[in-house]
Design an enzyme around this catalytic site. Sequence first.
Site, PDB file in Angstrom:
ATOM      1  N   THR A 449     -25.269  -4.330 -10.919  1.00 23.04           N
ATOM      2  CA  THR A 449     -26.120  -3.669  -9.931  1.00 23.04           C
ATOM      3  C   THR A 449     -25.872  -2.169  -9.822  1.00 23.04           C
ATOM      4  O   THR A 449     -26.718  -1.451  -9.291  1.00 23.04           O
ATOM      5  CB  THR A 449     -25.911  -4.297  -8.542  1.00 23.04           C
ATOM      6  OG1 THR A 449     -24.521  -4.224  -8.199  1.00 23.04           O
ATOM      7  CG2 THR A 449     -26.360  -5.756  -8.528  1.00 23.04           C
ATOM      8  N   GLY A 466     -18.526 -11.451  -6.467  1.00 18.80           N
ATOM      9  CA  GLY A 466     -17.457 -11.828  -5.557  1.00 18.80           C
ATOM     10  C   GLY A 466     -17.827 -12.923  -4.584  1.00 18.80           C
ATOM     11  O   GLY A 466     -16.961 -13.651  -4.096  1.00 18.80           O
ATOM     12  N   GLU A 467     -19.106 -13.059  -4.278  1.00 17.17           N
ATOM     13  CA  GLU A 467     -19.533 -14.116  -3.354  1.00 17.17           C
ATOM     14  C   GLU A 467     -19.497 -15.492  -4.019  1.00 17.17           C
ATOM     15  O   GLU A 467     -19.584 -16.514  -3.341  1.00 17.17           O
ATOM     16  CB  GLU A 467     -20.958 -13.852  -2.860  1.00 17.17           C
ATOM     17  CG  GLU A 467     -21.127 -12.565  -2.063  1.00 17.17           C
ATOM     18  CD  GLU A 467     -21.435 -11.368  -2.937  1.00 17.17           C
ATOM     19  OE1 GLU A 467     -21.773 -10.311  -2.392  1.00 17.17           O
ATOM     20  OE2 GLU A 467     -21.344 -11.504  -4.183  1.00 17.17           O
ATOM     21  N   TRP A 515     -17.701  -3.955  -9.101  1.00 19.41           N
ATOM     22  CA  TRP A 515     -19.091  -3.620  -9.367  1.00 19.41           C
ATOM     23  C   TRP A 515     -19.465  -2.179  -9.084  1.00 19.41           C
ATOM     24  O   TRP A 515     -20.457  -1.677  -9.612  1.00 19.41           O
ATOM     25  CB  TRP A 515     -20.013  -4.546  -8.562  1.00 19.41           C
ATOM     26  CG  TRP A 515     -19.753  -4.601  -7.095  1.00 19.41           C
ATOM     27  CD1 TRP A 515     -18.945  -5.468  -6.444  1.00 19.41           C
ATOM     28  CD2 TRP A 515     -20.317  -3.759  -6.083  1.00 19.41           C
ATOM     29  NE1 TRP A 515     -18.964  -5.224  -5.086  1.00 19.41           N
ATOM     30  CE2 TRP A 515     -19.803  -4.178  -4.835  1.00 19.41           C
ATOM     31  CE3 TRP A 515     -21.226  -2.691  -6.110  1.00 19.41           C
ATOM     32  CZ2 TRP A 515     -20.158  -3.577  -3.637  1.00 19.41           C
ATOM     33  CZ3 TRP A 515     -21.573  -2.081  -4.914  1.00 19.41           C
ATOM     34  CH2 TRP A 515     -21.042  -2.527  -3.702  1.00 19.41           C
ATOM     35  N   ASP A 577     -13.376 -10.287   4.098  1.00 15.68           N
ATOM     36  CA  ASP A 577     -14.353  -9.724   3.154  1.00 15.68           C
ATOM     37  C   ASP A 577     -14.375  -8.200   3.247  1.00 15.68           C
ATOM     38  O   ASP A 577     -15.413  -7.564   3.148  1.00 15.68           O
ATOM     39  CB  ASP A 577     -15.759 -10.296   3.389  1.00 15.68           C
ATOM     40  CG  ASP A 577     -16.747  -9.892   2.290  1.00 15.68           C
ATOM     41  OD1 ASP A 577     -16.291  -9.534   1.182  1.00 15.68           O
ATOM     42  OD2 ASP A 577     -17.962  -9.909   2.549  1.00 15.68           O
ATOM     43  N   ARG A 604     -13.369  -0.073   3.679  1.00 17.44           N
ATOM     44  CA  ARG A 604     -14.115  -0.978   4.546  1.00 17.44           C
ATOM     45  C   ARG A 604     -13.263  -1.488   5.706  1.00 17.44           C
ATOM     46  O   ARG A 604     -13.796  -1.861   6.764  1.00 17.44           O
ATOM     47  CB  ARG A 604     -14.636  -2.136   3.687  1.00 17.44           C
ATOM     48  CG  ARG A 604     -15.678  -3.018   4.313  1.00 17.44           C
ATOM     49  CD  ARG A 604     -16.396  -3.770   3.205  1.00 17.44           C
ATOM     50  NE  ARG A 604     -17.104  -4.949   3.679  1.00 17.44           N
ATOM     51  CZ  ARG A 604     -17.870  -5.716   2.894  1.00 17.44           C
ATOM     52  NH1 ARG A 604     -17.994  -5.418   1.612  1.00 17.44           N
ATOM     53  NH2 ARG A 604     -18.482  -6.770   3.376  1.00 17.44           N
ATOM     54  N   TRP A 746     -24.975  -0.221   5.594  1.00 21.98           N
ATOM     55  CA  TRP A 746     -23.907  -0.244   4.587  1.00 21.98           C
ATOM     56  C   TRP A 746     -24.389   0.296   3.251  1.00 21.98           C
ATOM     57  O   TRP A 746     -23.675   0.231   2.250  1.00 21.98           O
ATOM     58  CB  TRP A 746     -23.315  -1.650   4.434  1.00 21.98           C
ATOM     59  CG  TRP A 746     -24.261  -2.722   3.967  1.00 21.98           C
ATOM     60  CD1 TRP A 746     -25.583  -2.608   3.664  1.00 21.98           C
ATOM     61  CD2 TRP A 746     -23.918  -4.088   3.732  1.00 21.98           C
ATOM     62  NE1 TRP A 746     -26.094  -3.807   3.270  1.00 21.98           N
ATOM     63  CE2 TRP A 746     -25.089  -4.745   3.297  1.00 21.98           C
ATOM     64  CE3 TRP A 746     -22.747  -4.835   3.850  1.00 21.98           C
ATOM     65  CZ2 TRP A 746     -25.119  -6.113   2.978  1.00 21.98           C
ATOM     66  CZ3 TRP A 746     -22.784  -6.188   3.524  1.00 21.98           C
ATOM     67  CH2 TRP A 746     -23.941  -6.810   3.104  1.00 21.98           C
TER      68      TRP A 746
END
Length: 817
Positions: A449, A466-467, A515, A577, A604, A746
């Site tokens: 992406t 990652g999900e 990513w 996360d 984050r 975000w």
Amino acid sequence: MVYPGCGSLRAMKIWAVLVTTILAAAPLARQADTARNPLANQPAAAAAGHRLYDQTCQSCHGPAGQGDRGPALDSGSFAHGSDDANLFRTIRAGVPGSQMPPFAGLTDEQVWQLVSYIRSLAADQKERGLLPPPQEREAFSRATGDPAAGEALFFGTARCASCHQVNGRGGIVGPDLSTAGRMPSPTLRGKILNPNSPIAAGRGTVAPQTIVVAAKDGREIRGVRRNEDTFSLQLVDAAGGLHLVDKTTLRSYRVENRSLMPGDYATRLSAADLNHVLAYLSTLRERTANPAAALSTGGVTAERLLKANAEPQNWLMYWGDYRSTHYSGLNQITAANVRQLRAAWTFPMAGDAVLEATPLVADGVMYTTQPGVVVALDARTGRQIWRWTRVQQVKSPYEINPFNRGAAIAGQRLFVGTLDAALVAIDARTGQTLWETPVGDTMLGYNLTSAPLIVKDKVLVGVSGGEFGARGFLDAYDAATGRRLWRWYSVPGPGEFGNDTWKGDSWKLGASPMWLTGSYDPDLNLVFWTVGNPGPQIDRSTRGDLDNLFSDSVVAIDPDTGVRRWHYQFTPNDGHDWDSCQAVVLVDRPWRGQMRKLLLHADRNGMFYVLDRTNGAFLSGTPFVYQNWNTGFDAKGRPLVVPGSNSSPEGSFFVYPTLVGGTNFQAPSYSTVTGLLYLQYSENGQAYASRPQTFEEGRQYIGRDTASARAVQRKANEPAPSAGIKALDPDTGRTMWDFKVFQPSWTTGVLATAGNVVFGALKDGNIVALDARSGQHLWHFQTGATVAASPMSYSVEGRQFVAVSAGNTLYAFALPE
């Protein structure tokens, strides 16, 4: 303005109109079946098809199929198959990736009527002598001469390749001849010997054209029109230089009905040599990607990438430069005049998701992306030069991130990732595919992406996933061929350093994607790449109370070998996360009285970090939003975690920040003028509760108990949700100013410029300009669409632009001329 070696193969009106009209080919023609038109040879059906054609098809394909925006339909030869079944299928299903839509609403009888009428057009052409007889049209298969000798001549002494490409090799002045073998050999012979002869097209002829313009300073340009509107012209000269012309500044403009192609090939080539060239051309039936094609000279060299800051008029990589400062050295737009800013042009890009890409600009040409699409634009006008499209080959039913955030450029090649996890090289001059290589299996959750990063002769790209528990990695590919050179896994396997930080075999599903585009220090010869969340995201029971390296870290990697040199982990054993896929900004500045090579990173997890990038040593960590999970750091920079703040089956207390984080992957910006780091932030909290989840390949692997988490609320003395843009002092981490915004995001980032302005993209549709020193509002523009991208800046002929996408439209702003 001229840009050497750039161009497009659209809208040709020179000697090769016949090639581009009849041979505008897609190499993946559908396999024909045995279906035949049940209405064939019925005049009434053809007449009904004529009426339907005029109502449905004429606006694109012209009266009587003579061609207009779409190709001519009166030759009897079609790029996507020429038998009845393929014609029927093309009309009914359309051509994906082109402007040919499907006509699913037509009945079978109506489609067959259209096929009957289209067949009648070719018959009429033959009667009027505009098509060669069948035996001549098949002459290419019997062309005399030696194809190997012809290839040597084409790319050698005959100098055909100075103007024409074959499978990525050659020039861009004339048409791509990769499918020239579909043309009758006598027609090709005639055009070589007499390039100025008119070309049969539809119910008339088209003369070759050369456009000649004269600037007010007397300079004359002769070339081939690529694109034109009332006020602008895209012209490619005989040397392959692309000229983006403002017609309002010209002294004269004229059209000559002659070709740019030299007319002396009858004497330049012997009869035998001509036959050899024709024999070679007759072998070219399909355009194929050619990784072995020689890299074109010129364009954006490795030296230019290293010194990107010396070219503030360009934006040569995703973060603007290797240091990821996302800063523009342009200063035409200032805090004093930014109120005069206005939209200079817009470019719509319809799609299934909002645009998130940061465009590139190189020498007056802008390149921007969306999933499966890359476009080249005149950066002054927004006028399209070429458009590349690719249909996603495989789509997971569980795909969740249908975005593309940009491309990379090296030489005269662009590199872009796809949602089905392929890396593609594209000719930046033409938009033609040069090579494609698979990176991962999208059915496991992998996709690409973000923009790749060019380092020397390599293309570096990381994967998402990652999900889905897909094991993360960073790859390096040879820019010339697409061959993979090395791979570094972000979750170490057995026997590798860090594998013991995973419980049992949990490393196999440890995710930790890489990513987001990284940064590069050429002096240290290190790339710095951030790593995402461990898998499963929230449930820590399967991976144990261990650090789970290298999740939520930054790693320094030797780009030549793929060997890790050091790492620093921001959030060990993450159950929130809080992936660390945010920018790492490289600056050289004094630190506690000593000049240091620093790495700045707003994570984050709500903390702003300063590291020594030579060795990864922790220098400081300060909260840039309210946080309550961390009471400080030990001497080595390991966080001192508050008990009860991590995820658990019973749930955490109300933890700041949220899963979305204090900031995210949107662009921050570091100003060399003010020495401040600017970023968008979000301040809020939530509880984190987990539950066991069974892994299913290709499906999300989260382990979150949403119901339990919702039962916990913030305390009265804790801050209410807020969001904004703020400036940080890297020395102290202190907030210097804070501009509040209505909605957190975000994806939307900021851009600082040498004009003492910080531009911010806001989710609510606004583009805002703030004073870089005070944060005072200076200007804003409401786009009327959701914004999910970061702004960038460039200039053309001394005029500065600020560009950003909103919804599915790209905007460019500038001061009045």
